[in-house]
Design an enzyme around this catalytic site. Structure first.
Site, PDB file in Angstrom:
ATOM      1  N   ASP A  13       0.928  -1.024  -0.046  1.00  0.00           N
ATOM      2  CA  ASP A  13       0.100   0.001  -0.029  1.00  0.00           C
ATOM      3  C   ASP A  13       0.954   1.104  -0.021  1.00  0.00           C
ATOM      4  O   ASP A  13       0.349   2.336   0.518  1.00  0.00           O
ATOM      5  CB  ASP A  13      -1.062  -0.072   1.195  1.00  0.00           C
ATOM      6  CG  ASP A  13      -1.885  -1.281   1.182  1.00  0.00           C
ATOM      7  OD1 ASP A  13      -2.311  -1.643   0.200  1.00  0.00           O
ATOM      8  OD2 ASP A  13      -2.039  -1.663   2.394  1.00  0.00           O
ATOM      9  N   LYS A  16       2.031   1.986  -5.173  1.00  0.00           N
ATOM     10  CA  LYS A  16       2.500   1.402  -6.431  1.00  0.00           C
ATOM     11  C   LYS A  16       1.559   1.584  -7.524  1.00  0.00           C
ATOM     12  O   LYS A  16       1.992   1.860  -8.532  1.00  0.00           O
ATOM     13  CB  LYS A  16       2.507  -0.056  -6.236  1.00  0.00           C
ATOM     14  CG  LYS A  16       3.463  -0.554  -5.257  1.00  0.00           C
ATOM     15  CD  LYS A  16       3.506  -2.017  -4.890  1.00  0.00           C
ATOM     16  CE  LYS A  16       2.436  -2.712  -4.466  1.00  0.00           C
ATOM     17  NZ  LYS A  16       2.103  -2.174  -3.037  1.00  0.00           N
ATOM     18  N   GLY A  40      -4.512  -4.307  -3.602  1.00  0.00           N
ATOM     19  CA  GLY A  40      -5.581  -3.215  -3.750  1.00  0.00           C
ATOM     20  C   GLY A  40      -4.707  -1.921  -3.981  1.00  0.00           C
ATOM     21  O   GLY A  40      -3.968  -1.411  -3.379  1.00  0.00           O
ATOM     22  N   HIS A  41      -4.787  -1.225  -5.567  1.00  0.00           N
ATOM     23  CA  HIS A  41      -4.206  -0.411  -5.899  1.00  0.00           C
ATOM     24  C   HIS A  41      -5.124   0.513  -6.204  1.00  0.00           C
ATOM     25  O   HIS A  41      -5.933   0.445  -7.352  1.00  0.00           O
ATOM     26  CB  HIS A  41      -3.405  -0.633  -6.958  1.00  0.00           C
ATOM     27  CG  HIS A  41      -2.192  -1.807  -6.752  1.00  0.00           C
ATOM     28  ND1 HIS A  41      -1.139  -2.142  -7.654  1.00  0.00           N
ATOM     29  CD2 HIS A  41      -1.890  -2.424  -5.774  1.00  0.00           C
ATOM     30  CE1 HIS A  41      -0.589  -3.274  -7.216  1.00  0.00           C
ATOM     31  NE2 HIS A  41      -1.076  -3.347  -6.010  1.00  0.00           N
ATOM     32  N   THR A 128      -5.787 -12.080   3.451  1.00  0.00           N
ATOM     33  CA  THR A 128      -7.083 -11.447   3.091  1.00  0.00           C
ATOM     34  C   THR A 128      -8.269 -12.198   2.457  1.00  0.00           C
ATOM     35  O   THR A 128      -9.380 -11.958   2.098  1.00  0.00           O
ATOM     36  CB  THR A 128      -6.544 -10.820   1.638  1.00  0.00           C
ATOM     37  OG1 THR A 128      -6.211 -11.731   0.804  1.00  0.00           O
ATOM     38  CG2 THR A 128      -5.775  -9.541   1.651  1.00  0.00           C
ATOM     39  N   GLN A 223       1.613  -6.392  -3.466  1.00  0.00           N
ATOM     40  CA  GLN A 223       2.152  -6.748  -2.183  1.00  0.00           C
ATOM     41  C   GLN A 223       3.603  -5.961  -2.059  1.00  0.00           C
ATOM     42  O   GLN A 223       3.880  -4.879  -2.778  1.00  0.00           O
ATOM     43  CB  GLN A 223       2.576  -8.203  -1.604  1.00  0.00           C
ATOM     44  CG  GLN A 223       1.160  -8.726  -1.528  1.00  0.00           C
ATOM     45  CD  GLN A 223       0.433  -9.270  -2.808  1.00  0.00           C
ATOM     46  OE1 GLN A 223       1.225  -9.643  -3.718  1.00  0.00           O
ATOM     47  NE2 GLN A 223      -0.619  -8.887  -3.022  1.00  0.00           N
ATOM     48  N   THR A 300      -9.713  -4.913   1.898  1.00  0.00           N
ATOM     49  CA  THR A 300     -10.466  -5.731   2.726  1.00  0.00           C
ATOM     50  C   THR A 300     -11.228  -4.417   3.698  1.00  0.00           C
ATOM     51  O   THR A 300     -11.896  -4.634   4.468  1.00  0.00           O
ATOM     52  CB  THR A 300      -9.697  -6.419   3.894  1.00  0.00           C
ATOM     53  OG1 THR A 300      -8.607  -5.642   4.360  1.00  0.00           O
ATOM     54  CG2 THR A 300      -9.050  -7.622   3.187  1.00  0.00           C
ATOM     55  N   GLY A 412       5.468  11.944  -3.851  1.00  0.00           N
ATOM     56  CA  GLY A 412       3.972  12.093  -3.912  1.00  0.00           C
ATOM     57  C   GLY A 412       3.660  13.044  -2.918  1.00  0.00           C
ATOM     58  O   GLY A 412       3.867  13.137  -1.843  1.00  0.00           O
TER      59      GLY A 412
HETATM   60  P1  GDP Z   1      -0.676   0.306  -3.530  1.00  0.00           P
HETATM   61  O1  GDP Z   1      -1.447  -1.054  -3.102  1.00  0.00           O
HETATM   62  O2  GDP Z   1       0.761   0.433  -3.367  1.00  0.00           O
HETATM   63  O3  GDP Z   1      -0.825   0.569  -5.056  1.00  0.00           O
HETATM   64  O4  GDP Z   1      -1.138   1.420  -2.569  1.00  0.00           O
HETATM   65  P2  GDP Z   1      -2.842   1.664  -2.061  1.00  0.00           P
HETATM   66  O5  GDP Z   1      -3.323   2.237  -3.308  1.00  0.00           O
HETATM   67  O6  GDP Z   1      -3.260   0.433  -1.466  1.00  0.00           O
HETATM   68  O7  GDP Z   1      -2.640   2.749  -1.046  1.00  0.00           O
HETATM   69  C1  GDP Z   1      -2.176   3.963  -1.343  1.00  0.00           C
HETATM   70  C2  GDP Z   1      -3.104   5.138  -0.926  1.00  0.00           C
HETATM   71  O8  GDP Z   1      -2.462   6.298  -0.977  1.00  0.00           O
HETATM   72  C3  GDP Z   1      -4.290   5.108  -2.074  1.00  0.00           C
HETATM   73  O9  GDP Z   1      -5.277   5.716  -1.655  1.00  0.00           O
HETATM   74  C4  GDP Z   1      -3.642   6.539  -3.121  1.00  0.00           C
HETATM   75  O10 GDP Z   1      -4.871   6.986  -3.798  1.00  0.00           O
HETATM   76  C5  GDP Z   1      -2.939   7.230  -2.027  1.00  0.00           C
HETATM   77  N1  GDP Z   1      -1.790   7.761  -2.460  1.00  0.00           N
HETATM   78  C6  GDP Z   1      -0.737   7.574  -3.293  1.00  0.00           C
HETATM   79  N2  GDP Z   1       0.308   8.407  -3.354  1.00  0.00           N
HETATM   80  C7  GDP Z   1      -0.179   9.488  -2.535  1.00  0.00           C
HETATM   81  C8  GDP Z   1       0.501  10.749  -2.285  1.00  0.00           C
HETATM   82  O11 GDP Z   1       1.573  11.052  -2.492  1.00  0.00           O
HETATM   83  N3  GDP Z   1      -0.177  11.375  -1.081  1.00  0.00           N
HETATM   84  C9  GDP Z   1      -1.594  11.141  -0.685  1.00  0.00           C
HETATM   85  N4  GDP Z   1      -2.085  12.041   0.298  1.00  0.00           N
HETATM   86  N5  GDP Z   1      -2.064   9.946  -0.874  1.00  0.00           N
HETATM   87  C10 GDP Z   1      -1.479   9.124  -1.971  1.00  0.00           C
HETATM   88  P1  IMO Z   2      -0.940  -4.416  -2.244  1.00  0.00           P
HETATM   89  O1  IMO Z   2      -0.452  -4.744  -3.553  1.00  0.00           O
HETATM   90  C1  IMO Z   2      -0.848  -4.635   2.226  1.00  0.00           C
HETATM   91  C2  IMO Z   2      -1.064  -9.032   3.332  1.00  0.00           C
HETATM   92  C3  IMO Z   2      -2.263  -9.423   4.373  1.00  0.00           C
HETATM   93  C4  IMO Z   2      -1.682 -10.496   5.329  1.00  0.00           C
HETATM   94  C5  IMO Z   2      -0.538 -11.122   4.412  1.00  0.00           C
HETATM   95  C6  IMO Z   2      -0.906 -12.494   3.665  1.00  0.00           C
HETATM   96  O2  IMO Z   2      -2.266  -3.559  -2.279  1.00  0.00           O
HETATM   97  O3  IMO Z   2       0.165  -3.484  -1.680  1.00  0.00           O
HETATM   98  P2  IMO Z   2      -2.492 -12.963   1.712  1.00  0.00           P
HETATM   99  O4  IMO Z   2      -4.070 -12.697   1.500  1.00  0.00           O
HETATM  100  O5  IMO Z   2      -1.564 -12.500   0.666  1.00  0.00           O
HETATM  101  O6  IMO Z   2      -2.152 -14.440   1.920  1.00  0.00           O
HETATM  102  O7  IMO Z   2      -2.290 -12.356   3.234  1.00  0.00           O
HETATM  103  O8  IMO Z   2      -0.291 -10.207   3.406  1.00  0.00           O
HETATM  104  N1  IMO Z   2      -1.292  -8.426   2.144  1.00  0.00           N
HETATM  105  C7  IMO Z   2      -1.102  -7.113   2.115  1.00  0.00           C
HETATM  106  N2  IMO Z   2      -1.261  -6.121   2.672  1.00  0.00           N
HETATM  107  N3  IMO Z   2      -1.110  -4.849   0.695  1.00  0.00           N
HETATM  108  C8  IMO Z   2      -1.224  -5.674  -0.013  1.00  0.00           C
HETATM  109  O9  IMO Z   2      -1.302  -5.569  -1.362  1.00  0.00           O
HETATM  110  C9  IMO Z   2      -1.510  -7.154   0.634  1.00  0.00           C
HETATM  111  N4  IMO Z   2      -1.598  -8.265   0.046  1.00  0.00           N
HETATM  112  C10 IMO Z   2      -1.724  -9.006   0.959  1.00  0.00           C
HETATM  113  O10 IMO Z   2      -2.793  -8.364   4.941  1.00  0.00           O
HETATM  114  O11 IMO Z   2      -1.020  -9.655   6.274  1.00  0.00           O
HETATM  115 MG    MG Z   3      -2.433  -1.698  -1.871  1.00  0.00          MG
END
Ligand code: GDP
Ligand code: IMO
Ligand code: MG
Length: 428
Positions: A13, A16, A40-41, A128, A223, A300, A412
């Site tokens: 998270d 990416k 979840g991106h 998850t 991840q 989740t 960012g």
């Molecule tokens: P990923 O799984 O690595 O793609 O990241 P996620 O999307 O799960 O979580 C990142 C969250 O931060 C998302 O809600 C993005 O919209 C948000 N985000 C990404 N870059 C920035 C930033 O520079 N500033 C802020 N405030 N939010 C950001």
């Molecule tokens: P993104 O791509 C954050 C965590 C789960 C759990 C562990 C194992 O959005 O960064 P799994 O269901 O993969 O067997 O769970 O990994 N986990 C993540 N945490 N971001 C993710 O993906 C994750 N994908 C799995 O919460 O601790």
């Molecule tokens: Mg994510």
């Protein structure tokens, strides 16, 4: 022409999705190489929010070929739910290619994910619940089902029978659940087979030919480094290779063809699920980070655990991934703090560790040794150049760069595509 890997430096998270989306306009292919719909991106374009799970973020850029590589585990139902949701919003998903060698998540994988977690009790991983671990276990155990198997019902039936021979013993005798039939599994897996077929292809051949022809490839990890099955905080990890090497095994593109490895790191740290997290804040500061940063899971909805930036973690990520660049995200979230702690080393029962402890128990007992950097109060969300940032924000980044093992190429300052400071181009 570059092939660039974009991966997570921390526990996921990091942003990416946004980083990959930004490269979308200048790349020809975006390849997802590991994980599945545990990811979840979130990508925000012109104020519109898109949450992607199984599809590569490149799908949002017109003209990009999104590829699901062999290293991914595919929940076919989820794949088409995501495709339909995007199509309903006007996104063209027709260019998608799914590797014929990718594995599928069978219904019994989802069931087993949930029951094993329940049985683990306080030793649970906090997965998850999407069947990711069991699907990868089947792959390694050589009883997995691949995308190509869906198009030969005889072979598919044999494989399901083989897998269920094992699973049903477990489900019935150990977990006290009902047995799963071959018929219901077949029905589940074949429901969308006809619709899937035109998307399926020889992804390694496609990608290597693209490189031969001077095309640009971005590999998007799900991840992150600390959730990688080899290099993460095992056993509190996911079941795939989320590090740079995974981009090769999960796509069929060799390491000599990769030019850059970029890690995304938040300006602080978060984690979802169980497992060690040295800089975690269980106090009001942690709650402040969660609320200010909107730290609730995209997949989740779980509240993310929050803590300060951990340079030991990012330095470790630099090492095991051979990083060339860092993208630091969410710097805007830290606005308004007087002092910002940054972990530079750990204390483990009186012993100082400047690098990641090799021993898991040491990491579980690690407490951070902090350096306190000066904060800033100015709104930085409109900054587009490094020099637009208040001097303390600049110093914060420069110090992070010094202690994190790679140059910071992008920063960012907000969730939107445009809310970014570029210091060094990632695709050049
Ligand atoms: P990923 O799984 O690595 O793609 O990241 P996620 O999307 O799960 O979580 C990142 C969250 O931060 C998302 O809600 C993005 O919209 C948000 N985000 C990404 N870059 C920035 C930033 O520079 N500033 C802020 N405030 N939010 C950001
Ligand atoms: P993104 O791509 C954050 C965590 C789960 C759990 C562990 C194992 O959005 O960064 P799994 O269901 O993969 O067997 O769970 O990994 N986990 C993540 N945490 N971001 C993710 O993906 C994750 N994908 C799995 O919460 O601790
Ligand atoms: Mg994510």
């Amino acid at each position: 022409m570059p092939a660039v890997v974009v991966l997570g430096a921390q526990w996921g998270d990091e942003g990416k999705g946004k980083a990959t989306d930004q490269l979308g306009a200048r790349t020809d292919y975006v390849v997802k190489f590991n994980g599945g719909n545990n990811a979840g991106h979130t990508v925000v374009i012109d104020g519109e929010k898109y949450a992607l799970h199984l599809l590569p973020s490149g799908i949002l850029s017109p003209g990009v070929v999104p590829v699901i590589g062999n290293g991914v585990v595919v929940d076919i139902e989820v794949l088409f739910e995501e495709i339909d949701a995007l199509e309903a919003r006007g996104v063209d998903t027709s260019a998608l290619v799914v590797s014929s060698a990718a594995h599928v998540i069978a219904p019994y994988n989802r069931t087993l994910d949930k029951v094993t977690e329940r049985f683990l009790g306080k030793r649970r991983i906090g997965t998850t619940g999407r069947g990711i671990g069991p699907a990868y276990s089947d792959k390694i155990n050589r009883v997995g089902i691949r995308i190509q198997d869906l198009f030969d019902e005889k072979i598919l039936t044999e494989k399901i029978e083989g897998a269920l021979d094992q699973k049903n013993h477990l489900l019935v005798k150990v977990y006290n659940r009902r047995a799963i039939t071959v018929e219901e599994t077949l029905e589940d897996l074949l429901r969308h087979a006809d619709r899937l077929k035109p998307f399926v292809g020889d992804a390694p051949l496609l990608l290597n030919t693209a490189l031969d022809n001077g095309k640009t490839l971005v590999f998007e990890a799900g991840q992150a480094t600390m959730l990688d099955v080899d290099h993460g905080t095992y056993p509190f990890v996911t079941s795939s290779s989320a590090t740079a090497g995974g981009a090769c095994t999960g796509s069929g593109v060799g390491p000599t063809r990769i030019d850059r490895v970029v890690a995304v790191a938040k300006a602080y740290t978060t984690r979802v699920g169980e497992g060690p997290f040295p800089t975690e804040l269980l106090d009001a500061d942690g709650e402040w980070l969660r609320q200010t940063g909107g730290e609730f899971g995209t997949t989740t909805g779980r509240p993310r655990r929050c803590g300060w930036y951990d340079a030991v973690v990012v330095r470790y990520a630099s090492r095991v991934n051979g990083l060339t660049d860092l993208v630091v995200t969410k710097l805007d979230v830290l606005t308004g703090r007087d002092k910002i702690p940054v972990a530079v080393a750990y204390d483990v029962n009186g012993r100082r560790f400047d690098e990641m402890p090799d021993n898991q128990s040491d990491f579980h007992h690690a407490t951070p040794i902090y350096e306190y950097l000066d904060g800033w109060t100015e709104d930085i969300s409109q900054a587009r150049e490094f020099d637009d940032l208040p001097v303390n924000a600049q110093r914060y980044l420069l110090r992070l760069e010094e202690i994190s093992g790679a140059r910071i190429s992008s920063v960012g300052v907000g969730p939107g595509r445009e809310a970014t400071i570029i210091r060094h181009e990632l695709l050049s």
